[in-house]
Design a protein around this motif. Structure first.
Motif, PDB file in Angstrom:
ATOM      1  N   UNK A   1     -13.660   1.423  -5.110  1.00 44.99           N
ATOM      2  CA  UNK A   1     -14.595   0.651  -5.930  1.00 44.99           C
ATOM      3  C   UNK A   1     -13.988   0.386  -7.306  1.00 44.99           C
ATOM      4  N   UNK A   2     -14.441  -0.697  -7.912  1.00 48.37           N
ATOM      5  CA  UNK A   2     -14.171  -0.980  -9.316  1.00 48.37           C
ATOM      6  C   UNK A   2     -15.499  -0.911 -10.066  1.00 48.37           C
ATOM      7  N   UNK A   3     -15.497  -0.200 -11.172  1.00 50.66           N
ATOM      8  CA  UNK A   3     -16.697  -0.030 -11.995  1.00 50.66           C
ATOM      9  C   UNK A   3     -16.387  -0.612 -13.373  1.00 50.66           C
ATOM     10  N   UNK A   4     -17.256  -1.489 -13.871  1.00 48.54           N
ATOM     11  CA  UNK A   4     -17.001  -2.141 -15.153  1.00 48.54           C
ATOM     12  C   UNK A   4     -18.207  -2.010 -16.076  1.00 48.54           C
ATOM     13  N   UNK A   5     -17.918  -1.623 -17.308  1.00 46.60           N
ATOM     14  CA  UNK A   5     -18.907  -1.658 -18.387  1.00 46.60           C
ATOM     15  C   UNK A   5     -18.516  -2.840 -19.255  1.00 46.60           C
ATOM     16  N   UNK A   6     -19.270  -3.923 -19.155  1.00 48.67           N
ATOM     17  CA  UNK A   6     -18.926  -5.166 -19.828  1.00 48.67           C
ATOM     18  C   UNK A   6     -19.792  -5.348 -21.081  1.00 48.67           C
ATOM     19  N   UNK A   7     -19.458  -6.355 -21.861  1.00 51.28           N
ATOM     20  CA  UNK A   7     -20.278  -6.643 -23.044  1.00 51.28           C
ATOM     21  C   UNK A   7     -21.700  -7.029 -22.646  1.00 51.28           C
ATOM     22  N   UNK A   8     -21.836  -7.676 -21.494  1.00 55.09           N
ATOM     23  CA  UNK A   8     -23.174  -8.048 -21.022  1.00 55.09           C
ATOM     24  C   UNK A   8     -23.998  -6.809 -20.662  1.00 55.09           C
ATOM     25  N   UNK A   9     -23.383  -5.832 -19.983  1.00 55.66           N
ATOM     26  CA  UNK A   9     -24.141  -4.624 -19.625  1.00 55.66           C
ATOM     27  C   UNK A   9     -24.403  -3.757 -20.857  1.00 55.66           C
ATOM     28  N   UNK A  10     -23.507  -3.810 -21.838  1.00 61.17           N
ATOM     29  CA  UNK A  10     -23.748  -3.084 -23.086  1.00 61.17           C
ATOM     30  C   UNK A  10     -24.976  -3.654 -23.792  1.00 61.17           C
ATOM     31  N   UNK A  11     -25.131  -4.972 -23.764  1.00 58.81           N
ATOM     32  CA  UNK A  11     -26.294  -5.596 -24.396  1.00 58.81           C
ATOM     33  C   UNK A  11     -27.589  -5.186 -23.710  1.00 58.81           C
ATOM     34  N   UNK A  12     -27.521  -4.908 -22.425  1.00 57.05           N
ATOM     35  CA  UNK A  12     -28.724  -4.486 -21.694  1.00 57.05           C
ATOM     36  C   UNK A  12     -29.187  -3.111 -22.147  1.00 57.05           C
ATOM     37  N   UNK A  13     -28.260  -2.225 -22.458  1.00 57.85           N
ATOM     38  CA  UNK A  13     -28.613  -0.881 -22.942  1.00 57.85           C
ATOM     39  C   UNK A  13     -27.370  -0.228 -23.524  1.00 57.85           C
ATOM     40  N   UNK A  14     -27.461   0.181 -24.768  1.00 54.44           N
ATOM     41  CA  UNK A  14     -26.353   0.862 -25.439  1.00 54.44           C
ATOM     42  C   UNK A  14     -26.878   2.120 -26.134  1.00 54.44           C
ATOM     43  N   UNK A  15     -27.027   3.212 -25.379  1.00 57.56           N
ATOM     44  CA  UNK A  15     -27.570   4.440 -25.963  1.00 57.56           C
ATOM     45  C   UNK A  15     -26.568   5.229 -26.799  1.00 57.56           C
ATOM     46  N   UNK A  16     -25.327   4.745 -26.906  1.00 59.10           N
ATOM     47  CA  UNK A  16     -24.338   5.425 -27.738  1.00 59.10           C
ATOM     48  C   UNK A  16     -23.885   6.751 -27.157  1.00 59.10           C
ATOM     49  N   UNK A  17     -23.311   6.706 -25.967  1.00 60.14           N
ATOM     50  CA  UNK A  17     -22.928   7.927 -25.259  1.00 60.14           C
ATOM     51  C   UNK A  17     -21.414   8.022 -25.079  1.00 60.14           C
ATOM     52  N   UNK A  18     -20.957   9.242 -24.937  1.00 65.42           N
ATOM     53  CA  UNK A  18     -19.569   9.536 -24.574  1.00 65.42           C
ATOM     54  C   UNK A  18     -19.558  10.050 -23.142  1.00 65.42           C
ATOM     55  N   UNK A  19     -18.552   9.615 -22.383  1.00 61.55           N
ATOM     56  CA  UNK A  19     -18.379  10.135 -21.023  1.00 61.55           C
ATOM     57  C   UNK A  19     -17.009  10.804 -20.911  1.00 61.55           C
ATOM     58  N   UNK A  20     -16.982  11.884 -20.195  1.00 54.20           N
ATOM     59  CA  UNK A  20     -15.748  12.600 -19.889  1.00 54.20           C
ATOM     60  C   UNK A  20     -15.631  12.637 -18.374  1.00 54.20           C
ATOM     61  N   UNK A  21     -14.574  12.046 -17.843  1.00 56.27           N
ATOM     62  CA  UNK A  21     -14.385  12.013 -16.400  1.00 56.27           C
ATOM     63  C   UNK A  21     -13.258  12.941 -15.976  1.00 56.27           C
TER      64      UNK A  21
END
Length: 301
Positions: A51-71
Motif C-alpha cells: 500500500x501507499x499512504x499519503x498525508x496531503x495538503x488536502x487531508x491536512x485541511x480536513x483535520x490538523x490536530x498537530x500530532x507527531x507519529x513515530x513508526x
C-alpha cells in the motif's frame, strides 16, 4: 482480525489522521489494526500489504490536530518520506514524522508497523529542530536507536497482549528516549543550538525551584539574559514561557496519577515550582480549558 482493503483504509484514517490510501498489490488484500492509549499517547500496530499512504495538503485541511507519529518497522520494509527526505526502514528501525506537513508511506510487501502518536508539544522540540529530524532513519541496531528500539518493541508487545503499563512515568520515559534518539540522529548542531538544548535540560532538572527565572538561568549558564532570551526566541518562545509550560505539563500529568490522589492540588503544583495556588488555577485553565479540580475529576476510576 483480518480486514479487506476498504475497511482497513477507513480504519486507518479514523485511528490516525485523514489519509489517502491506495492498494498497489494485485492479490487479495489482508490487513489489521489494533490500538490503545498510554496517557496522551496513542499506540497502534498496523499490518497490511503493498500500500501507499499519503498525508496531503488536502487531508491536512480536513483535520490538523498537530500530532507527531513515530513508526517502528516490525516486519517487512517501509519507506517514510517527508520534507524531501526518505527513511528506508528495516525491522527494528524507526522514524518520526509530523502530521501537520505532507508525508508519504510506501510498503511494497507484507508488513507490520508499530506507531506511536502524540501531541507535538509533548516532544518539546521547536519547528526548526523537528524539521531537521523528520523522516530520518534511526537504526535500531546502533547508537541511541539501539536503546530506544527494544523499548518501543516492548510497548508493542504490551499493546498486543493487552498488558500496557499504566504509570504516567512511562510516558515521560518514552518521550525522553525519543528526544535522545532524535538528538543523536540530527545533523551537527552549532554552538547556539547546543546551548539551547543545555538550557532546556537545566530547566527540566530545576522546575521545582520557585525562584527559577531567566536571570538565574542566564547566571547558571554564564551568559547574558538578553542572549538567553534570543536563544529561546529563535525557537518561537520565551524563557519564562518555556518554564511555565513545562511546569503546567508536569502538573497536568500528576493530577490524574492515581498514586497521587491523596495529595492536594496545592502540594502538586508547589512540587513543580508553582507556589501561588490561585495563580496556578488561572494558568492551568488558560492552558487546558478547565480548572485543575475539573481535570482531576476526569481521572479514570
Amino acid at each position: 482480525m483480518a480486514e479487506d482493503f476498504e475497511r482497513w483504509r477507513d480504519s486507518v484514517s479514523t485511528a490516525f489522521v485523514p489519509l489517502d490510501v491506495v492498494s498497489t498489490g494485485s492479490s487479495l488484500f489482508e490487513g489489521g489494526l489494533c490500538s490503545s492509549t498510554l496517557g496522551a499517547m496513542q499506540l497502534s500496530e498496523v499490518a497490511g500489504c503493498e500500500v501507499d499512504v499519503r498525508r496531503t495538503r488536502a487531508t491536512i485541511k480536513r483535520a490538523d490536530p498537530g500530532l507527531i507519529k513515530v513508526g517502528l518497522q516490525v516486519t517487512g520494509h517501509g519507506v517514510v518520506a517527508q520534507r524531501d527526505r526518505q527513511a528506508v526502514l528495516a525491522p527494528g528501525d524507526f522514524a518520526v514524522y509530523d502530521t501537520s506537513e505532507p508525508y508519504d508511506l510506501h510498503f511494497g510487501e507484507t508488513f507490520s508497523m508499530f506507531v506511536l502518536m502524540f501531541p507535538r508539544d509533548l516532544l518539546r522540540m521547536g519547528s526548526r529542530d523537528l524539521s531537521t529530524v523528520s523522516a530520518r532513519r534511526i537504526h535500531g541496531d546502533r547508537g541511541v536507536g539501539a536503546l530506544v528500539s527494544p523499548f518501543l518493541a516492548g510497548l508493542r508487545r504490551g499493546l498486543v497482549s493487552d498488558t500496557l503499563p499504566t504509570s504516567p512515568k512511562i510516558e515521560d520515559a518514552v518521550l525522553d528516549l525519543l528526544r535522545a534518539a532524535l538528538d543523536d540522529a540530527a545533523p551537527h548542531q552549532g554552538p547556539a543550538a547546543t546551548l539551547l538544548m543545555e538550557a532546556r535540560s537545566v530547566i527540566e532538572n530545576r522546575l521545582g525551584e520557585p525562584n527559577l527565572t531567566t536571570a538565574t538561568m542566564a547566571a547558571h549558564l554564564h551568559i547574558s539574559t538578553r542572549y538567553l532570551q534570543k536563544l529561546f526566541e529563535s525557537d518561537g518562545c520565551t524563557v519564562a514561557g518555556w518554564i511555565r509550560s513545562r511546569r503546567l505539563e508536569k502538573c497536568h500529568r500528576d493530577l490524574v496519577d492515581p498514586r497521587l490522589e491523596q495529595q492536594s492540588i496545592g502540594t502538586i503544583c508547589a512540587r513543580h515550582g508553582l507556589i501561588d495556588s490561585s495563580s496556578f488555577s488561572k494558568l492551568f485553565k488558560d492552558a487546558y480549558g478547565m480548572s485543575p479540580r475539573a481535570h482531576r475529576a476526569t481521572r479514570a476510576p
